[in-house]
Motif scaffolding. Structure first.
Motif, mmCIF file in Angstrom:
data_model
loop_
_atom_site.group_PDB
_atom_site.id
_atom_site.type_symbol
_atom_site.label_atom_id
_atom_site.label_comp_id
_atom_site.label_asym_id
_atom_site.label_seq_id
_atom_site.Cartn_x
_atom_site.Cartn_y
_atom_site.Cartn_z
ATOM 1 N N ALA A 91 0.845 -1.193 0.000
ATOM 2 C CA ALA A 91 0.000 0.000 0.000
ATOM 3 C C ALA A 91 0.884 1.248 0.000
ATOM 4 C CB ALA A 91 -0.904 0.007 1.228
ATOM 5 N N GLU A 92 0.475 2.234 -0.790
ATOM 6 C CA GLU A 92 1.205 3.500 -0.814
ATOM 7 C C GLU A 92 0.909 4.332 0.432
ATOM 8 O OE1 GLU A 92 1.604 5.622 -4.722
ATOM 9 O OE2 GLU A 92 0.020 4.209 -5.272
ATOM 10 N N LEU A 93 -0.254 4.118 1.019
ATOM 11 C CA LEU A 93 -0.632 4.893 2.191
ATOM 12 C C LEU A 93 -1.508 4.039 3.096
ATOM 13 C CD1 LEU A 93 -0.710 7.685 3.639
ATOM 14 C CD2 LEU A 93 -2.805 8.154 2.363
ATOM 15 N N VAL A 94 -1.182 4.039 4.376
ATOM 16 C CA VAL A 94 -1.993 3.367 5.380
ATOM 17 C C VAL A 94 -2.623 4.429 6.262
ATOM 18 C CG1 VAL A 94 -1.979 1.809 7.370
ATOM 19 C CG2 VAL A 94 -0.579 1.289 5.361
ATOM 20 N N ILE A 95 -3.915 4.314 6.507
ATOM 21 C CA ILE A 95 -4.651 5.286 7.306
ATOM 22 C C ILE A 95 -5.327 4.559 8.456
ATOM 23 C CG2 ILE A 95 -6.485 7.038 7.303
ATOM 24 C CD1 ILE A 95 -6.146 7.053 4.182
ATOM 25 N N GLY A 96 -5.148 5.064 9.661
ATOM 26 C CA GLY A 96 -5.820 4.491 10.820
ATOM 27 C C GLY A 96 -6.632 5.546 11.540
ATOM 28 N N THR A 97 -7.756 5.131 12.122
ATOM 29 C CA THR A 97 -8.581 6.044 12.904
ATOM 30 C C THR A 97 -8.917 5.392 14.243
ATOM 31 O OG1 THR A 97 -10.786 5.262 12.263
ATOM 32 C CG2 THR A 97 -9.685 6.789 10.764
ATOM 33 N N ASP A 98 -9.332 6.223 15.183
ATOM 34 C CA ASP A 98 -9.874 5.681 16.427
ATOM 35 C C ASP A 98 -11.377 5.467 16.259
ATOM 36 O OD1 ASP A 98 -10.780 8.267 16.452
ATOM 37 O OD2 ASP A 98 -10.093 8.727 18.481
ATOM 38 N N GLY A 99 -12.043 5.074 17.341
ATOM 39 C CA GLY A 99 -13.443 4.675 17.243
ATOM 40 C C GLY A 99 -14.381 5.745 16.736
ATOM 41 N N ASP A 100 -14.160 7.000 17.155
ATOM 42 C CA ASP A 100 -15.073 8.052 16.710
ATOM 43 C C ASP A 100 -14.511 8.851 15.536
ATOM 44 O OD1 ASP A 100 -13.119 9.374 18.072
ATOM 45 O OD2 ASP A 100 -14.444 10.512 19.395
ATOM 46 N N GLY A 101 -13.364 8.417 15.014
ATOM 47 C CA GLY A 101 -12.869 8.978 13.764
ATOM 48 C C GLY A 101 -12.222 10.340 13.860
ATOM 49 N N ASP A 102 -11.966 10.855 15.065
ATOM 50 C CA ASP A 102 -11.357 12.189 15.145
ATOM 51 C C ASP A 102 -9.844 12.113 15.318
ATOM 52 O OD1 ASP A 102 -11.235 11.297 17.759
ATOM 53 O OD2 ASP A 102 -11.875 13.197 18.647
ATOM 54 N N ARG A 103 -9.298 10.919 15.490
ATOM 55 C CA ARG A 103 -7.847 10.747 15.603
ATOM 56 C C ARG A 103 -7.357 9.942 14.410
ATOM 57 N NH1 ARG A 103 -4.423 6.774 18.832
ATOM 58 N NH2 ARG A 103 -2.366 7.734 18.864
ATOM 59 N N LEU A 104 -6.286 10.428 13.767
ATOM 60 C CA LEU A 104 -5.776 9.808 12.557
ATOM 61 C C LEU A 104 -4.298 9.475 12.705
ATOM 62 C CD1 LEU A 104 -7.310 12.334 10.000
ATOM 63 C CD2 LEU A 104 -8.083 9.985 10.337
ATOM 64 N N VAL A 105 -3.893 8.352 12.132
ATOM 65 C CA VAL A 105 -2.481 8.064 11.960
ATOM 66 C C VAL A 105 -2.251 7.685 10.503
ATOM 67 C CG1 VAL A 105 -2.020 7.388 14.337
ATOM 68 C CG2 VAL A 105 -2.796 5.661 12.710
ATOM 69 N N PHE A 106 -1.071 8.045 9.986
ATOM 70 C CA PHE A 106 -0.732 7.786 8.594
ATOM 71 C C PHE A 106 0.624 7.098 8.528
ATOM 72 C CE2 PHE A 106 -3.277 11.730 8.527
ATOM 73 C CZ PHE A 106 -4.300 11.344 7.675
ATOM 74 N N GLY A 107 0.782 6.237 7.525
ATOM 75 C CA GLY A 107 2.060 5.579 7.344
ATOM 76 C C GLY A 107 2.064 4.724 6.091
ATOM 77 N N ASP A 108 2.997 3.773 6.065
ATOM 78 C CA ASP A 108 3.098 2.829 4.958
ATOM 79 C C ASP A 108 3.688 1.541 5.517
ATOM 80 O OD1 ASP A 108 5.781 3.412 5.317
ATOM 81 O OD2 ASP A 108 6.000 4.514 3.434
ATOM 82 N N ALA A 109 4.319 0.755 4.667
ATOM 83 C CA ALA A 109 4.831 -0.539 5.119
ATOM 84 C C ALA A 109 5.881 -0.410 6.220
ATOM 85 C CB ALA A 109 5.412 -1.307 3.929
ATOM 86 N N ARG A 110 6.553 0.740 6.306
ATOM 87 C CA ARG A 110 7.580 0.918 7.332
ATOM 88 C C ARG A 110 6.977 1.163 8.708
ATOM 89 N NH1 ARG A 110 12.465 4.886 6.224
ATOM 90 N NH2 ARG A 110 12.711 4.256 8.411
ATOM 91 N N GLY A 111 5.778 1.709 8.746
ATOM 92 C CA GLY A 111 5.168 2.022 10.027
ATOM 93 C C GLY A 111 4.466 3.362 9.998
ATOM 94 N N ILE A 112 4.293 3.953 11.184
ATOM 95 C CA ILE A 112 3.544 5.194 11.331
ATOM 96 C C ILE A 112 4.496 6.387 11.337
ATOM 97 C CG2 ILE A 112 1.992 6.507 12.831
ATOM 98 C CD1 ILE A 112 0.767 4.037 11.454
ATOM 99 N N ILE A 113 4.122 7.440 10.624
ATOM 100 C CA ILE A 113 4.913 8.664 10.574
ATOM 101 C C ILE A 113 4.369 9.643 11.610
ATOM 102 C CG2 ILE A 113 5.622 10.610 9.139
ATOM 103 C CD1 ILE A 113 5.414 8.803 6.721
ATOM 104 N N ASN A 114 5.271 10.297 12.329
ATOM 105 C CA ASN A 114 4.856 11.262 13.348
ATOM 106 C C ASN A 114 3.953 12.336 12.749
ATOM 107 O OD1 ASN A 114 6.495 9.863 15.080
ATOM 108 N ND2 ASN A 114 8.026 11.476 15.308
ATOM 109 N N ALA A 115 2.995 12.787 13.552
ATOM 110 C CA ALA A 115 2.039 13.789 13.079
ATOM 111 C C ALA A 115 2.730 15.070 12.645
ATOM 112 C CB ALA A 115 1.008 14.081 14.168
#
Length: 258
Positions: free
Chosen positions: A1-25
């Motif tokens: 995947a070129e981009l991985v997107i994660g959210t919390d339960g109510d969708g107001d917190r986001l994390v972004f990354g790729d195969a290497r892991g999560i990139i700091n906000a």
């Protein structure tokens, strides 16, 4: 995947990354802020000298130096969703970023401006930036690879007296190291904790080779808990500092918790 997107339960917190892991906000917000600024219409003589973007005490200084290159004035403020949005309104900020993954926007439509978290706007803005530059995440990883972060370290102390004593000992440790200690914003608003930094000059946009920035605070919603976070350009310095802070917490009979 070129981009991985994660959210919390109510969708107001986001994390972004790729195969290497999560990139700091702080870093992943750079392309988001670029697009927001590029899409912002010119306002002629009314255009501010620099766009104000709010950041919380855990966003690392290297990211803030990169922000400044975009004609941004980083504005330090504490955590709290409602408080951040109110401060955005007060100072006319374009956006705000918390290292925990919360992104805030100034939105204008039909003659009204309001300030809100808008996860969909954040995701689509980053996706558009990535579509236009496929090397974008590589650039962000190159920046992130220059920074060591501890992640948030949490200790449960036996009681509030031990918590307060341990907190003072940590602040004394940084004071002895000639770090700058900041506990309130430029406007005198309490940060609900203390930022300890050394070798960081955001006004000049410069970092010394051995810079660091830490944030220590007492938890507001958990009894007798202390939280600590550190970022630095030298991993050995970060590990040594983390070990010393843990020793202080444990000296006051604290126990590490998740």
């Amino acid at each position: 995947a070129e981009l991985v997107i994660g959210t919390d339960g109510d969708g107001d917190r986001l994390v972004f990354g790729d195969a290497r892991g999560i990139i700091n906000a702080g870093f992943i917000s750079i392309p988001i802020l670029r697009k927001l600024l590029a899409d912002r219409p010119a306002s002629g003589m009314n255009r501010p000298e620099s766009h104000k973007i709010i950041y919380d005490p855990k966003v690392n200084p290297l990211a803030l130096v990169e922000w400044a290159k975009l004609d941004i004035k980083p504005v330090l403020f504490g955590n709290g969703h409602s408080q951040i949005k109110e401060h955005m309104r007060r100072i006319g900020a374009l956006a705000a970023v918390e290292e925990s993954g919360h992104y805030y926007h100034s939105l204008t439509g039909e003659g009204m401006t309001f300030f809100a978290e808008n996860s969909l706007l954040t995701v689509l803005t980053l996706a558009r930036a990535l579509r236009e530059n496929r090397e974008l995440l590589k650039e962000m990883w190159a920046l992130q690879d220059r920074v060591f972060t501890t992640g948030e370290i949490n200790y449960q102390m036996p009681d509030d007296n031990a918590r307060d004593a341990a907190l003072q000992a940590v602040l004394q440790y940084f004071e002895d190291d000639h770090a700058a200690l900041v506990s309130e914003t430029e406007e005198g608003i309490d940060l609900m904790g203390t930022v300890a930094s050394k070798g960081v000059d955001l006004e000049a946009g410069e970092l010394d080779s051995a810079w660091y920035s830490g944030y220590v605070r007492a938890a507001t919603n958990e009894k007798s808990v202390l939280r600590f976070y550190l970022s630095t350009g030298i991993s050995n310095l970060g590990l040594q500092t983390e070990q010393r802070i843990r020793e202080i917490f444990e000296h006051y009979h604290g126990n590490a918790i998740d």
